[in-house]
Write an enzyme that holds these catalytic residues in place. Structure first.
Site, PDB file in Angstrom:
ATOM      1  N   HIS A  71       0.795  -1.130   0.055  1.00  0.00           N
ATOM      2  CA  HIS A  71      -0.083   0.007   0.013  1.00  0.00           C
ATOM      3  C   HIS A  71       0.776   1.354   0.037  1.00  0.00           C
ATOM      4  O   HIS A  71       1.802   1.315   0.508  1.00  0.00           O
ATOM      5  CB  HIS A  71      -0.916  -0.164   1.129  1.00  0.00           C
ATOM      6  CG  HIS A  71      -0.259  -0.082   2.623  1.00  0.00           C
ATOM      7  ND1 HIS A  71       0.132   1.149   3.248  1.00  0.00           N
ATOM      8  CD2 HIS A  71      -0.093  -0.902   3.216  1.00  0.00           C
ATOM      9  CE1 HIS A  71       0.612   0.642   4.484  1.00  0.00           C
ATOM     10  NE2 HIS A  71       0.560  -0.719   4.609  1.00  0.00           N
ATOM     11  N   ASP A  73      -0.284   4.440   0.957  1.00  0.00           N
ATOM     12  CA  ASP A  73      -0.864   5.312   2.254  1.00  0.00           C
ATOM     13  C   ASP A  73      -0.150   4.953   3.227  1.00  0.00           C
ATOM     14  O   ASP A  73       0.437   3.747   3.595  1.00  0.00           O
ATOM     15  CB  ASP A  73      -2.274   5.310   2.369  1.00  0.00           C
ATOM     16  CG  ASP A  73      -2.988   3.843   2.841  1.00  0.00           C
ATOM     17  OD1 ASP A  73      -2.247   2.829   2.236  1.00  0.00           O
ATOM     18  OD2 ASP A  73      -3.915   3.808   3.483  1.00  0.00           O
ATOM     19  N   ASP A 103       6.022   0.556   7.447  1.00  0.00           N
ATOM     20  CA  ASP A 103       4.755   0.459   6.970  1.00  0.00           C
ATOM     21  C   ASP A 103       4.120   1.113   5.813  1.00  0.00           C
ATOM     22  O   ASP A 103       3.709   2.145   6.214  1.00  0.00           O
ATOM     23  CB  ASP A 103       3.794   0.423   8.264  1.00  0.00           C
ATOM     24  CG  ASP A 103       2.583  -0.074   7.852  1.00  0.00           C
ATOM     25  OD1 ASP A 103       2.128  -0.807   6.917  1.00  0.00           O
ATOM     26  OD2 ASP A 103       1.593   0.296   9.033  1.00  0.00           O
ATOM     27  N   GLU A 137      -4.961   1.277   2.213  1.00  0.00           N
ATOM     28  CA  GLU A 137      -5.029  -0.010   3.255  1.00  0.00           C
ATOM     29  C   GLU A 137      -5.126   0.469   4.527  1.00  0.00           C
ATOM     30  O   GLU A 137      -5.674  -0.227   5.561  1.00  0.00           O
ATOM     31  CB  GLU A 137      -3.517  -0.677   2.954  1.00  0.00           C
ATOM     32  CG  GLU A 137      -3.523  -1.905   3.809  1.00  0.00           C
ATOM     33  CD  GLU A 137      -3.106  -2.001   5.192  1.00  0.00           C
ATOM     34  OE1 GLU A 137      -3.026  -2.933   5.682  1.00  0.00           O
ATOM     35  OE2 GLU A 137      -2.517  -0.772   5.696  1.00  0.00           O
ATOM     36  N   GLU A 138      -4.595   1.757   5.029  1.00  0.00           N
ATOM     37  CA  GLU A 138      -4.594   2.016   6.425  1.00  0.00           C
ATOM     38  C   GLU A 138      -6.021   2.405   6.757  1.00  0.00           C
ATOM     39  O   GLU A 138      -6.122   2.812   8.057  1.00  0.00           O
ATOM     40  CB  GLU A 138      -3.775   3.203   6.452  1.00  0.00           C
ATOM     41  CG  GLU A 138      -2.274   2.965   6.356  1.00  0.00           C
ATOM     42  CD  GLU A 138      -1.732   1.807   7.361  1.00  0.00           C
ATOM     43  OE1 GLU A 138      -2.351   1.602   8.352  1.00  0.00           O
ATOM     44  OE2 GLU A 138      -0.419   1.581   7.339  1.00  0.00           O
ATOM     45  N   GLU A 165       3.158  -7.455   3.423  1.00  0.00           N
ATOM     46  CA  GLU A 165       3.563  -6.969   4.523  1.00  0.00           C
ATOM     47  C   GLU A 165       3.565  -7.901   5.828  1.00  0.00           C
ATOM     48  O   GLU A 165       2.698  -8.746   5.786  1.00  0.00           O
ATOM     49  CB  GLU A 165       3.187  -5.655   5.136  1.00  0.00           C
ATOM     50  CG  GLU A 165       1.696  -5.631   5.336  1.00  0.00           C
ATOM     51  CD  GLU A 165       1.120  -4.081   5.560  1.00  0.00           C
ATOM     52  OE1 GLU A 165       1.917  -3.493   6.054  1.00  0.00           O
ATOM     53  OE2 GLU A 165       0.025  -3.799   4.894  1.00  0.00           O
TER      54      GLU A 165
END
Length: 426
Positions: A71, A73, A103, A137-138, A165
Site C-alpha cells: 500500500h 498510504d 509500513d 490500506e490504512e 507486509e
C-alpha cells in the site's frame, strides 16, 4: 540495485500519502514512472479523486501468477514528536527515516528496485508476477484493494498466492534469528454501538440514561477476559519455537508462557484470543441535558474460525439494550503452511542468511490480504528484512521515529530475487 533501493524508499517517503489526506496520486505516478522506465506497462486507476492505485504484470516462464501487493498510504505522523521529520526520507545512521519506512514503503522500494534490476540484466521470473501498489490500506481498503478486486478483477487472473507486509523480517530470539512468515491474520470487526434512552433535564432523576447504559456496556466489554484459542497457525509457530529454543512451551498456559519467553512470546501473545477494545465515544451536547442516545466505536478482532463465537460474546456483553452495526467486517484469512510455496519462502531467506530459522506466524492486525483472499488468492506475510537485535521493529509500526536499515532493504531485494527467479525444486 543496492544503492537504488534506499533512494527509491527515500523518494516514496517524501510523498505525503497520509490517510486521511490528499490521496496517493503523486506517489502512484512516481511508481508508474519507475515501472515504465523498466519496460513494465503500468495500469493506473482511481476509485475516487486522487485515490490512485497501480497494477502491473511481468510475464514469467509459467502463467500461474504470484501477486506482490503493498500500500502507498501511511498513517498520520506529528513532526514535533520525531527526531527527524517524518516526510524527509533522510538517510542517516545506516537507515532510511520517515513515515512508511516500515509500513510499507520500504517493501515497495525493494520490489521496484528488483524489477528495475531485472530489466538491466534481462532476467525473467519463473512465473508471472503481478505487482499491486494500492491506496487506502490504512483505512478499510475501500478505495484500494476492495475497489481493485471488485472493478479490476481481470488484472489478477492466474494469481494463486500473494505476498505482502508483516512477515519475513528477523526477530532475535535468545541469540537466534527467527523469521516469522505470516500464514493468516485475525479478522476485523469494527463496530458502532448505540444506547437509546430518554432525553431530559440533567437535574432530574434519569428515567433511562443512554450515557450510563453505554458506559456499563463498555465496562463489561473492557473487563471481559477472552478465552485462549490455539489456532493451527499459532500451534505450528509454538511447535517451531520449541524446536528452536530446545524447551517445552506449556500450551495450557500460553499467556504466561508468552510473558516468560520475552521477544519470542511477542510472536503469539496477541494471536491466542479474540479482542474488543472501545476506542471512541460520542454523547450529549450540553452539560445539563441528558441525551437520548450515546454511541461508541469498538475495534474488534477475531481469530480464524472464531467469528461466530466472537459475535455471540459481543452481543451478550453489550446486553439487549445496546444495538451494534458494523463499520467494517472482514473475515480472518488463512493460508496453508504445508505447501511447496511456503517452503520456498523459508528457503529464500535461508539462502541469504544461513542462520535463519523461518517459522509460521499469524498476524494480530489486518492487511489487504483479506480482500485478495475473497477472490481465492492465498496470502502470506513476507517482506524480508534482516534487522539488528536492538531495532524495535514491532514498535515502529505506526510509531514515532520509524526507520528501516539500508542493509535490511538490500537483503530483502536479494531474498525476493531468489524467490522469484530460482527454479522450483523437483
Amino acid at each position: 540495485m543496492a544503492g537504488e533501493v534506499s533512494s527509491i524508499c527515500s523518494d516514496l517517503i517524501r510523498f505525503d500519502t497520509t490517510n486521511p489526506g490528499s490521496g496517493e496520486r503523486p506517489a502512484a505516478e512516481y511508481v508508474a514512472g519507475l515501472l515504465a522506465e523498466a519496460g513494465v506497462e503500468p495500469v493506473v486507476f482511481e476509485s475516487a479523486r486522487h485515490r490512485t492505485s497501480v497494477v502491473a504484470r511481468i510475464p514469467g516462464d509459467s502463467p500461474e501468477a504470484l501477486l506482490i501487493h503493498g500500500h502507498l498510504d501511511v498513517v498520520p505522523a506529528e513532526p514535533a514528536d520525531w527526531r527527524i521529520h517524518p516526510f524527509s526520507g533522510e538517510i542517516t545512521g545506516g537507515c532510511v527515516w520517515g513515515r512508511g519506512a516500515v509500513d510499507m514503503k520500504g517493501t515497495l522500494s525493494m520490489t521496484l528496485a528488483l524489477v528495475r534490476d531485472w530489466a538491466r540484466r534481462g532476467v525473467r521470473p519463473t512465473r508471472d508476477v503481478v505487482l499491486a501498489f494500492l491506496a487506502d490500506e490504512e483505512a478499510t481498503g475501500e478505495y484500494g484493494a476492495r475497489h481493485a478486486v471488485r472493478r479490476h478483477r481481470e488484472l489478477f487472473d492466474g494469481c494463486t498466492e500473494a505476498i505482502s507486509e508483516s512477515g519475513g523480517y528477523s526477530v532475535e530470539v535468545q541469540g537466534r534469528r527467527v523469521y516469522p512468515i505470516a500464514v493468516g491474520e485475525r479478522g476485523t470487526a469494527w463496530m458502532k454501538v448505540t444506547a437509546h434512552g430518554v432525553a431530559g433535564h440533567g437535574s432530574r432523576p434519569a428515567a433511562d440514561n443512554a450515557v450510563a447504559e453505554l458506559c456499563h456496556a463498555l465496562s463489561r466489554l473492557a473487563a471481559h477476559r477472552w478465552p485462549v484459542r490455539l489456532t493451527p497457525g499459532v500451534a505450528a509457530l509454538v511447535t517451531s519455537l520449541e524446536e528452536i529454543l530446545g524447551e517445552r512451551i506449556d500450551r495450557d498456559h500460553l499467556e504466561r508462557e508468552a510473558e516468560r519467553l520475552g521477544r519470542a512470546g511477542t510472536l503469539f501473545a496477541a494471536q491466542i484470543r479474540n479482542s474488543a477494545n472501545p476506542t471512541m465515544l460520542q454523547a450529549g451536547y450540553k452539560v445539563n441535558v441528558i441525551p437520548g442516545t450515546a454511541t461508541a466505536h469498538v475495534d474488534g478482532r477475531f481469530l480464524p474460525g472464531y467469528r461466530e463465537e466472537f459475535l455471540e460474546t459481543i452481543d451478550r456483553l453489550l446486553g439487549p439494550r445496546i444495538t451494534r452495526e458494523f463499520v467494517n467486517l472482514e473475515e480472518a484469512p488463512s493460508a496453508p503452511l504445508d505447501t511447496p510455496f511456503f517452503a520456498r519462502l523459508g528457503a529464500a531467506v535461508v539462502a541469504e542468511d544461513e542462520e535463519a530459522r523461518p517459522v509460521p506466524y499469524v498476524m494480530s492486525g489486518g492487511t489487504d490480504a483479506k480482500s485478495f483472499a475473497g477472490i481465492g488468492i492465498r496470502g502470506y506475510g513476507f517482506a524480508p528484512l534482516r534487522l539488528s537485535s536492538d531495532l524495535d521493529y514491532f514498535g515502529m509500526f505506526h510509531g514515532v521515529d520509524e526507520r528501516v536499515p539500508v542493509e535490511g532493504l538490500e537483503f530483502g531485494v536479494r531474498v525476493l530475487d531468489r524467490l522469484l527467479t530460482s527454479p522450483a525444486p523437483a
